[in-house]
Design a protein around this motif. Structure first.
Motif, short mmCIF file in Angstrom:
data_model
loop_
_atom_site.label_atom_id
_atom_site.label_comp_id
_atom_site.label_asym_id
_atom_site.label_seq_id
_atom_site.Cartn_x
_atom_site.Cartn_y
_atom_site.Cartn_z
N SER A 130 53.48 -3.93 49.90
CA SER A 130 52.06 -3.30 49.54
C SER A 130 51.27 -4.32 48.50
CB SER A 130 51.92 -1.90 49.07
OG SER A 130 50.56 -1.63 48.72
N ARG A 134 47.35 -2.58 50.59
CA ARG A 134 47.42 -2.73 51.96
C ARG A 134 48.78 -3.67 52.26
NH1 ARG A 134 42.25 -6.52 52.42
NH2 ARG A 134 43.07 -6.83 54.47
N THR A 144 47.33 -7.24 56.33
CA THR A 144 47.06 -6.32 57.41
C THR A 144 45.70 -5.47 57.20
OG1 THR A 144 48.38 -4.56 56.92
CG2 THR A 144 49.32 -6.26 57.93
N ASP A 145 45.40 -4.72 58.24
CA ASP A 145 44.17 -3.78 57.86
C ASP A 145 44.66 -2.45 57.72
OD1 ASP A 145 45.12 -2.99 60.35
OD2 ASP A 145 43.26 -3.49 61.31
N LYS A 146 45.94 -2.12 57.30
CA LYS A 146 46.49 -0.81 57.24
C LYS A 146 47.16 -0.66 56.05
CE LYS A 146 46.97 0.36 62.20
NZ LYS A 146 46.30 -0.61 62.66
N THR A 147 47.08 0.50 55.32
CA THR A 147 47.84 0.89 54.11
C THR A 147 49.26 1.29 54.48
OG1 THR A 147 47.50 3.41 54.75
CG2 THR A 147 45.90 2.25 53.40
N GLU A 150 49.84 4.52 56.55
CA GLU A 150 49.35 4.38 57.97
C GLU A 150 50.33 3.66 58.73
OE1 GLU A 150 44.43 4.00 57.97
OE2 GLU A 150 45.74 2.31 57.07
N TYR A 151 51.08 2.74 58.37
CA TYR A 151 52.03 2.19 58.98
C TYR A 151 53.22 2.77 58.86
CZ TYR A 151 50.38 -2.66 60.09
OH TYR A 151 49.59 -3.63 60.89
N ILE A 154 53.51 5.32 61.62
CA ILE A 154 53.55 4.63 63.07
C ILE A 154 55.02 4.43 63.38
CG2 ILE A 154 53.34 2.48 64.24
CD1 ILE A 154 50.19 2.16 63.02
#
Length: 237
Positions: A130, A134, A144-147, A150-151, A154
């Motif tokens: 991070s 991000r 990337t476009d995710k925190t 968020e990942y 997933i």
């Protein structure tokens, strides 16, 4: 909490880099396998191995990894340069207990599901690095476009058994830690978080324990003598 010493391998030696940058080696020790055994003898219950040559695309240290596995009496986790399914399988098959997959997982999350189904979720960890909250990939060079959260959600759904969270903003600088993102992760996912980055003092360990961090990786602070591993044992479960 389990406290995990890092054994970073570059050019067949155990090293510590600043911010992961080649050429910033501040600690260089011959024979990484002997270093690994030293930590076990001091009370380590797990080892964190990083193949920096693999991560930097300049070769791999599979023979040294095998030697560490053969000499180790505790579980091992390893990342660095795992670019393909075959790379991951090779490490799992030589006896690494848990592989840590970063960029490859971000690029193709289904790989985590496949490996988890094949080897069991406990042997599959996803690395989330991070920077400015991000996730960054390719040796921290691409955003990337995710925190991280968020990942993490997933990959939890994909079958990862744990998340290695590294705060790049503080990694290797020995200036202490920032707990906000880690605490958010730990509070909002159901799989263990392994924290890495910036640990400088016993107070950092106390803070991580207070937010229920299950695993902590320590590198530079141990190798530079800022923390003695024996002093950490009272915080280790």
């Amino acid at each position: 909490m389990i406290i995990i010493p890092a054994v970073d391998i570059k050019n067949s030696k155990c090293v510590q880099l600043v911010q992961g940058e080649p050429g910033t080696e501040q600690v260089i020790i011959d024979n990484p396998a002997d270093v690994a055994v030293k930590w076990i003898n001091k009370g380590a219950k797990r080892l964190h191995i990083v193949d920096l040559d693999g991560a930097l695309g300049s070769g791999q240290n599979i023979n040294i990894v095998k030697e560490i596995v053969e000499k180790s009496t505790v579980p091992t986790q390893m990342g660095g340069g795992i670019r393909t399914m075959d790379d991951a399988r090779k490490l799992l098959d030589v006896g690494i207990d848990t592989v840590i997959i970063g960029t490859m997982a971000i690029e193709n999350p289904d790989i985590i599901e496949e490996l988890s189904n094949e080897y069991g979720k406990d042997r599959i960890c996803v690395s989330l690095d991070s920077k400015d909250n991000r996730v960054v990939t390719h040796g921290w060079t691409k955003f990337t476009d995710k925190t991280p959260l968020e990942y993490a959600r997933i990959f939890q759904d994909k079958g990862a058994g744990s998340i290695l969270f590294t705060n790049v903003d503080v990694e290797g600088l020995l200036n202490g830690i920032n707990l906000d993102i880690a605490e958010n992760l730990i509070s909002n996912i159901d799989i263990p978080v392994i924290y890495s980055g910036g640990i400088t003092s016993i107070d950092d360990i106390k803070s991580l324990k207070q937010i229920n961090t299950e695993y902590v990786v320590i590198g530079s602070a141990l190798y530079k003598g800022l923390i003695e591993f024996e002093d950490l044992l009272e915080y280790q479960d």
